[in-house]
Design a protein around this motif. Structure first.
Motif, PDB file in Angstrom:
ATOM      1  N   MET A  17       0.817  -1.219   0.000  1.00 36.48           N
ATOM      2  CA  MET A  17       0.260  -0.314  -0.134  1.00 36.48           C
ATOM      3  C   MET A  17       0.470   1.448  -0.430  1.00 36.48           C
TER       4      MET A  17
ATOM      5  N   ILE B  65      -0.130   4.785  -1.488  1.00 43.38           N
ATOM      6  CA  ILE B  65      -0.554   5.820  -0.708  1.00 43.38           C
ATOM      7  C   ILE B  65       0.915   7.336  -1.576  1.00 43.38           C
TER       8      ILE B  65
ATOM      9  N   SER C 130      -1.102  10.773  -3.484  1.00 40.59           N
ATOM     10  CA  SER C 130      -0.433  11.879  -2.293  1.00 40.59           C
ATOM     11  C   SER C 130       0.719  12.822  -3.624  1.00 40.59           C
TER      12      SER C 130
ATOM     13  N   ARG D 164       6.950   9.023   9.505  1.00 34.46           N
ATOM     14  CA  ARG D 164       4.795   9.371   8.949  1.00 34.46           C
ATOM     15  C   ARG D 164       4.478  10.358   9.935  1.00 34.46           C
TER      16      ARG D 164
ATOM     17  N   THR E 139       6.423  11.827   1.273  1.00 37.63           N
ATOM     18  CA  THR E 139       6.481  10.294  -0.032  1.00 37.63           C
ATOM     19  C   THR E 139       7.244  10.170  -0.770  1.00 37.63           C
TER      20      THR E 139
ATOM     21  N   LEU F  32      -6.752  10.110   2.376  1.00 32.49           N
ATOM     22  CA  LEU F  32      -5.152   9.923   1.620  1.00 32.49           C
ATOM     23  C   LEU F  32      -4.934   9.385   3.781  1.00 32.49           C
TER      24      LEU F  32
ATOM     25  N   LEU G  54      -5.557   6.063   4.777  1.00 34.99           N
ATOM     26  CA  LEU G  54      -5.216   5.379   4.245  1.00 34.99           C
ATOM     27  C   LEU G  54      -3.928   4.925   4.844  1.00 34.99           C
ATOM     28  N   SER G  55      -3.235   6.745   5.173  1.00 32.62           N
ATOM     29  CA  SER G  55      -1.676   6.891   5.627  1.00 32.62           C
ATOM     30  C   SER G  55      -1.729   6.207   7.566  1.00 32.62           C
TER      31      SER G  55
ATOM     32  N   HIS H 136      -1.595   1.875   7.217  1.00 30.58           N
ATOM     33  CA  HIS H 136      -0.827   1.627   6.316  1.00 30.58           C
ATOM     34  C   HIS H 136       1.040   1.953   6.405  1.00 30.58           C
ATOM     35  N   VAL H 137       1.021   3.122   6.985  1.00 33.16           N
ATOM     36  CA  VAL H 137       2.180   3.840   6.868  1.00 33.16           C
ATOM     37  C   VAL H 137       2.627   3.365   8.282  1.00 33.16           C
TER      38      VAL H 137
END
Length: 447
Positions: free
Chosen positions: A11, A15, A19, A76, A120, A178, A181-182, A185-186
């Motif tokens: 992912m 992402i 971005s 992050r 990113t 975003l 998702l971040s 998954h980040v």
């Protein structure tokens, strides 16, 4: 084997690409809505250019600091902070009651973008290596083409059939997606970085230096003073970075000929490209009397070609070399801009605009990813964020400075046809310098 490798991206790559698309969409919304914004908020051409420049000014000014912050703290945390700030600023841009508030919020939006962009790109470098990294960066470059196409069309649709403000509400929605998702998954990248400190003096001088550089070219007053401030601030910045224990932009980044040449080439490439994407939609609307949506559709020969070509960049790089693809792209891009300046918009859309756009699209599709690869080549992991910050800094500052130069050089020309032809001549000059920088890569070790 190809399918197996693709599943390893996970992912993180989506992402990063979303971005990047968000930043491209944000630019495209401005490109397609400048005419409507100027009419609604009663802005002259110079003030309209500051809708773009205010964003680029703070984006470029804070990039070095933001990139180093990711190395010192946590990628992050910086990414999430950038998304929150960008989303809030986007909302306030959409709600702007006047031109002063709009430009101020665009500047705040630029700070959010400055936190977002290097985080990113550094995530790619943290998560992928070797051919996977080359492919990931190629997809990053491909996003420039499809992002520009979709961004211009989305911006054109919004501006043609509703208010330009709705485009920035769309920014908010994408930012929220975003953010979700971040958060999921980040993961934290913080390792043994707590001993490093933030280079505050380097941060201050870089922000002042890069910001005053843009203002000295396209400001409305005290431009000579801004030039003096630029020279003092940037000179101080270099001296500070040379002595600092933990510099925000380690000068070792520029000691490699390949990296330094790629960064210079990127600076002038974005100067020409940003000027083209900002000025040409206005010219198309004024010369041909078309809507913002049609102006976006008229850009498809450039953006679609750029996207298609960028899909083959990784394969071309593996078969030849990164440098060969980069130089080939620079040659074609320069030719396309020169052809547009030579033919002129007076030849009509198909000959005077669409034909040069095809070559510009091919050139930009070829060059973007190789410039990114060369810009971070052979860099140590502990300064990966700073290196990606340098790439993003020259990207944004180059775009802002180039647009400022071209806008200032053509501002006195009232006829839209003559203005865009004159502007394209200046874009060609910037592209020639880009080409020379790419050729300079051949003087030392290169990939």
């Amino acid at each position: 084997m190809e399918t197996k490798e693709q599943t390893k991206f996970g992912m993180i790559l989506p992402i990063v690409l979303i971005s990047y698309f968000l930043i491209l969409l944000n630019n495209s919304l401005v490109f397609t809505s400048t005419v409507q914004i100027s009419q609604e908020l009663h802005m002259n051409s110079l003030m309209v250019s500051w809708v773009s420049n205010a964003y680029a000014l703070t984006f470029g000014g804070f990039l070095a600091f933001s990139a180093r912050l990711g190395d010192i703290l946590d990628r992050r945390t910086v990414l999430l902070s950038g998304l929150v700030l960008f989303g809030i600023a986007s909302l306030l841009v959409a709600l702007s009651p006047d031109q002063t508030f709009l430009i101020a919020m665009r500047a705040v939006q630029g700070i959010g973008g400055a936190l977002l962009a290097p985080a990113t790109l550094a995530l790619l470098m943290d998560n992928y290596t070797g051919k996977m990294l080359t492919r990931a960066i190629a997809y990053y470059g491909a996003t420039a083409g499809i992002g520009a196409s979709l961004g211009l069309i989305i911006g054109g649709l919004i501006t043609s059939y509703s208010s330009w403000r709705n485009g920035f509400y769309l920014d908010v929605i994408v930012t929220l997606i975003l953010l979700w998702l971040s958060l999921r998954h980040v993961h934290s990248t913080k390792q043994d970085r707590t001993s490093a400190s933030i280079d505050w003096w380097g941060t201050l001088t870089s922000i002042i230096g890069f910001s005053s550089l843009v203002y000295s070219i396209n400001g409305t007053a005290f431009r000579k003073s801004a030039i003096v401030i630029t020279i003092i601030a940037l000179t101080s910045f270099v001296l500070i970075e040379n002595k600092a224990k933990d510099p925000i932009m380690p000068l070792v980044i520029f000691k490699d000929n390949q990296r330094a040449s790629a960064l210079i080439a990127r600076f002038f490439m974005l100067g020409a490209s940003m000027s083209y994407f900002f000025l040409m939609p206005q010219a198309l609307q004024k010369v041909f009397g078309i809507t913002p949506l049609m102006a976006a559709i008229y850009f498809l020969p450039l953006t679609v070609v750029q996207f298609i070509v960028s899909l083959f960049v990784a394969r071309l790089t593996f078969k030849t070399s990164n440098t060969a693809v980069m130089i080939g792209g620079a040659l074609v891009d320069t030719f396309g801009l020169a052809l547009g300046a030579y033919l002129g918009i007076g030849q009509g859309y198909l000959i005077g605009v669409a034909l040069p756009m095809i070559f510009i699209g091919i050139g930009q599709g070829l060059i973007m990813s190789p410039l990114t690869v060369a810009g971070v080549a052979n860099i140590q992991d502990e300064i990966a964020g700073a290196a990606s910050g340098a790439v993003n800094t020259v990207h944004q500052i180059g775009g802002a400075v180039g647009l400022a130069i071209v806008s200032a050089a053509s501002a006195s020309i009232t006829d839209p046809s003559a203005m865009i032809d004159h502007a394209q001549l200046w874009m060609t000059v910037l592209a020639v310098i880009m080409l020379m920088a790419c050729l300079n890569v051949l003087r030392g070790p290169h990939e």
